[in-house]
Write an enzyme that holds these catalytic residues in place. Sequence first.
Site: not given
Length: 176
Positions: A23, A87, A103, A105, A107, A120, A123
Amino acid sequence: MTAPRAGSKIQIQSYKHNGHLHRVWESSIVLKGTEQVIIGANDRTLVLESDGRTWVTREPAICYFHSKHWFNIIGMLRDDGIHYYCNISSPFVYEDDAIKYIDYDLDLKVYPDMTFDLLDEDEYQMHRNQMNYPGVLDRILYNNINDLQRWVHQRKGPFSPGFIDQWYERFLTYRW
């Protein structure tokens, strides 16, 4: 490592453990830049996702990055108070007019009353298996989640009273 100059515009680039770009926040203004800490801000900035989608942030945000901590903290100024999105990530590097980090994942979402939720984890486990995260990384990340939760409880750093408001006032001097 060099540091960005206050008042300069930079990108924020988030990567995944496998090196793929995840991102990009197109434009943020540096409010403080040292080799150890970068504080930036943005409002209604374009965000590009790795799948080609784009969106625009909805509110002003103060972004806190530290070169020694495995997290970064975004304080979003909303009508009902400051909401934080943290994050769990690698420490940042600054190069080519961009803050870059990996990152991971996980959070931590922190509400104006300083309660929080860890998000998350599913994830994270999926990517941990897919990208073969080493065991030591798992320990580092969870230790940093504990550190981050301590910061919230102690109102440390960006969670301290007035921190986000102070930097937002500085941001306003650059915007117009």
